[in-house]
Design a protein around this motif. Structure first.
Motif, PDB file in Angstrom:
ATOM      1  N   ARG A 233      28.105  29.244  18.802  1.00 59.58           N
ATOM      2  CA  ARG A 233      27.023  28.400  19.319  1.00 59.58           C
ATOM      3  C   ARG A 233      27.605  27.237  20.112  1.00 59.58           C
ATOM      4  O   ARG A 233      27.164  26.908  21.200  1.00 59.58           O
ATOM      5  N   ILE A 234      28.685  26.645  19.574  1.00 60.93           N
ATOM      6  CA  ILE A 234      29.330  25.518  20.247  1.00 60.93           C
ATOM      7  C   ILE A 234      29.844  25.939  21.620  1.00 60.93           C
ATOM      8  O   ILE A 234      29.618  25.255  22.615  1.00 60.93           O
ATOM      9  N   ILE A 235      30.528  27.092  21.654  1.00 58.66           N
ATOM     10  CA  ILE A 235      31.110  27.539  22.923  1.00 58.66           C
ATOM     11  C   ILE A 235      29.999  27.798  23.939  1.00 58.66           C
ATOM     12  O   ILE A 235      30.087  27.394  25.093  1.00 58.66           O
TER      13      ILE A 235
ATOM     14  N   ARG B  73      34.431  19.262  15.471  1.00 55.35           N
ATOM     15  CA  ARG B  73      34.736  19.003  14.057  1.00 55.35           C
ATOM     16  C   ARG B  73      33.714  19.651  13.124  1.00 55.35           C
ATOM     17  O   ARG B  73      33.784  19.540  11.921  1.00 55.35           O
ATOM     18  N   LEU B  74      32.736  20.323  13.687  1.00 63.55           N
ATOM     19  CA  LEU B  74      31.758  21.078  12.888  1.00 63.55           C
ATOM     20  C   LEU B  74      31.086  20.213  11.814  1.00 63.55           C
ATOM     21  O   LEU B  74      30.896  20.637  10.679  1.00 63.55           O
ATOM     22  N   TYR B  75      30.754  18.992  12.192  1.00 60.83           N
ATOM     23  CA  TYR B  75      30.003  18.089  11.307  1.00 60.83           C
ATOM     24  C   TYR B  75      30.581  18.007   9.898  1.00 60.83           C
ATOM     25  O   TYR B  75      29.932  18.418   8.927  1.00 60.83           O
ATOM     26  N   PRO B  76      31.807  17.550   9.717  1.00 62.44           N
ATOM     27  CA  PRO B  76      32.337  17.506   8.352  1.00 62.44           C
ATOM     28  C   PRO B  76      31.776  16.338   7.537  1.00 62.44           C
ATOM     29  O   PRO B  76      32.002  16.275   6.332  1.00 62.44           O
TER      30      PRO B  76
ATOM     31  N   HIS C  73      18.627  10.096   9.057  1.00 60.17           N
ATOM     32  CA  HIS C  73      17.815  10.724  10.105  1.00 60.17           C
ATOM     33  C   HIS C  73      18.384  10.408  11.493  1.00 60.17           C
ATOM     34  O   HIS C  73      18.473  11.284  12.364  1.00 60.17           O
ATOM     35  N   GLY C  74      18.811   9.171  11.698  1.00 58.07           N
ATOM     36  CA  GLY C  74      19.405   8.786  12.986  1.00 58.07           C
ATOM     37  C   GLY C  74      20.667   9.576  13.270  1.00 58.07           C
ATOM     38  O   GLY C  74      20.911  10.020  14.396  1.00 58.07           O
ATOM     39  N   LEU C  75      21.470   9.763  12.246  1.00 63.19           N
ATOM     40  CA  LEU C  75      22.714  10.540  12.416  1.00 63.19           C
ATOM     41  C   LEU C  75      22.401  11.991  12.761  1.00 63.19           C
ATOM     42  O   LEU C  75      22.985  12.563  13.679  1.00 63.19           O
ATOM     43  N   GLN C  76      21.489  12.552  11.989  1.00 66.89           N
ATOM     44  CA  GLN C  76      21.155  13.959  12.200  1.00 66.89           C
ATOM     45  C   GLN C  76      20.601  14.180  13.605  1.00 66.89           C
ATOM     46  O   GLN C  76      20.972  15.131  14.300  1.00 66.89           O
ATOM     47  N   THR C  77      19.755  13.260  14.044  1.00 61.04           N
ATOM     48  CA  THR C  77      19.164  13.394  15.375  1.00 61.04           C
ATOM     49  C   THR C  77      20.245  13.323  16.452  1.00 61.04           C
ATOM     50  O   THR C  77      20.265  14.114  17.382  1.00 61.04           O
ATOM     51  N   SER C  78      21.173  12.350  16.313  1.00 60.02           N
ATOM     52  CA  SER C  78      22.222  12.211  17.332  1.00 60.02           C
ATOM     53  C   SER C  78      23.163  13.402  17.332  1.00 60.02           C
ATOM     54  O   SER C  78      23.624  13.835  18.383  1.00 60.02           O
ATOM     55  N   LEU C  79      23.487  13.902  16.159  1.00 58.96           N
ATOM     56  CA  LEU C  79      24.415  15.038  16.090  1.00 58.96           C
ATOM     57  C   LEU C  79      23.733  16.346  16.463  1.00 58.96           C
ATOM     58  O   LEU C  79      24.389  17.321  16.826  1.00 58.96           O
ATOM     59  N   GLY C  80      22.418  16.378  16.335  1.00 57.87           N
ATOM     60  CA  GLY C  80      21.672  17.588  16.649  1.00 57.87           C
ATOM     61  C   GLY C  80      22.002  18.729  15.699  1.00 57.87           C
ATOM     62  O   GLY C  80      21.946  19.903  16.072  1.00 57.87           O
ATOM     63  N   CYS C  81      22.339  18.359  14.456  1.00 62.83           N
ATOM     64  CA  CYS C  81      22.677  19.412  13.489  1.00 62.83           C
ATOM     65  C   CYS C  81      21.576  19.508  12.434  1.00 62.83           C
ATOM     66  O   CYS C  81      20.803  18.580  12.251  1.00 62.83           O
ATOM     67  N   PRO C  82      21.512  20.636  11.728  1.00 60.16           N
ATOM     68  CA  PRO C  82      20.549  20.709  10.634  1.00 60.16           C
ATOM     69  C   PRO C  82      20.898  19.670   9.569  1.00 60.16           C
ATOM     70  O   PRO C  82      22.085  19.429   9.311  1.00 60.16           O
ATOM     71  N   LEU C  83      19.873  19.084   8.949  1.00 60.15           N
ATOM     72  CA  LEU C  83      20.114  18.030   7.957  1.00 60.15           C
ATOM     73  C   LEU C  83      21.036  18.517   6.839  1.00 60.15           C
ATOM     74  O   LEU C  83      21.904  17.784   6.366  1.00 60.15           O
TER      75      LEU C  83
END
Ligand code: 3SL
Length: 287
Positions: free
Chosen positions: A9-11, A29-32, A197-207
């Protein structure tokens, strides 16, 4: 999603858009980062610590600290004990210090101010150290002061905290709500949810990729329910009602605002917080 899937997905995303270095770092970094919310200092593990620990006391200690630093205070030094505060601050020249003491919502006799962010005008605090002791917020900061990075967050500086986490990407982040004398405080948990919520929104990753404990999910759900109505939430919350009885409605109104200060209180040495950002003109924010 497994990491192979995530990588493809990243690529595919990366091949279609131009990415900034932070975006590349975030993606590769795959959201560690893992977030944990604790509802009170008492519920926060004492034997281990996080890479980054964040104290939250929306009403009103961390709102006051962020406001004081935005107004140009040299630093904020926190104490759970009033006598210790008086003793340590006595070695500072009177024109270089301001002593803030609060118990039960009221100013402690003999102190310069109580715990109102609205008292933290540039005229009052610029260039001075704010020595502060409050019922719960300063205890929360003391409980996490062994962490390598310690921040103070409120609704008013939420985005500055989120930006810092995005830039530094600590692996384990604790958000510690101050609560009230050992019990849950609605407004602190909502603020923890606002950060997640702010972090999740900026990273665009599932919570779920960020979640370290169930409390994070609860906090985000609360924030989503109340985000358009934060002042109303303060009026429902038990501590908001306590402040209303003390006629501190203007403080509640001020503390209910989201992202109005680009100020990041960060611990420089145990118990001493400085601003990680430049002081800003805050006259408009506190009027
Ligand atoms: O509990 C605290 O630390 C204070 O912020 C409480 S009050 O808002 O000053 O009453």
């Amino acid at each position: 999603m497994d990491s192979g899937c995530r990588l493809s997905r990243i690529i595919s995303i990366a091949s279609t858009i131009v990415l900034t270095p932070i975006e590349w770092l975030t993606l590769t970094r795959l959201y560690p980062m893992k977030l944990f919310v604790f509802h009170t200092p008492e519920l926060t593990p004492a034997e281990v610590t996080a890479d980054c620990a964040i104290a939250v006391d929306v009403l009103r200690a961390t709102s006051t600290m962020a406001t004081a630093l935005a107004a140009g205070a040299e630093a904020v030094q926190v104490f759970s004990d009033l006598d210790k505060l008086l003793h340590i601050s006595a070695s500072w020249e009177p024109h270089k210090r301001i002593r803030a003491g609060e118990r039960g919502g009221s100013k402690v006799e003999g102190f310069d101010v109580g715990n109102s962010p609205l008292d933290c005008t540039p005229q009052q605090v610029a260039g001075k150290r704010l020595f502060i002791s409050t019922t719960n917020g300063t205890r929360a900061l003391e409980a996490i002061q062994a962490a390598p990075t310690v921040l103070a967050a409120a609704l008013i500086n939420r985005q500055a905290v989120v930006d810092y986490l995005l830039q530094t990407q600590p692996d384990v982040v604790w958000i510690v709500a101050s609560g009230w004398e050992g019990s849950f405080s609605l407004e602190d948990t909502v603020c923890a949810g606002a950060i997640a919520h702010g972090l999740q929104t900026s990273l665009g990753c599932p919570l779920e990729e960020l979640v370290g404990n169930d409390e994070v999910l609860g906090a985000v759900a609360l924030f989503q329910q109340w985000q358009q109505n934060l002042l109303a939430l303060m009026h429902y919350a038990s501590h908001g009602q306590r402040l209303a009885r003390l006629h501190l409605l203007e403080d509640m109104k001020y503390c209910a605002q989201l992202d109005i200060l680009d100020t990041l209180p960060i611990q420089q040495e145990p118990g001493v917080l400085v601003n990680n950002r430049q002081p800003v003109a805050i006259a408009a924010a506190i009027s």
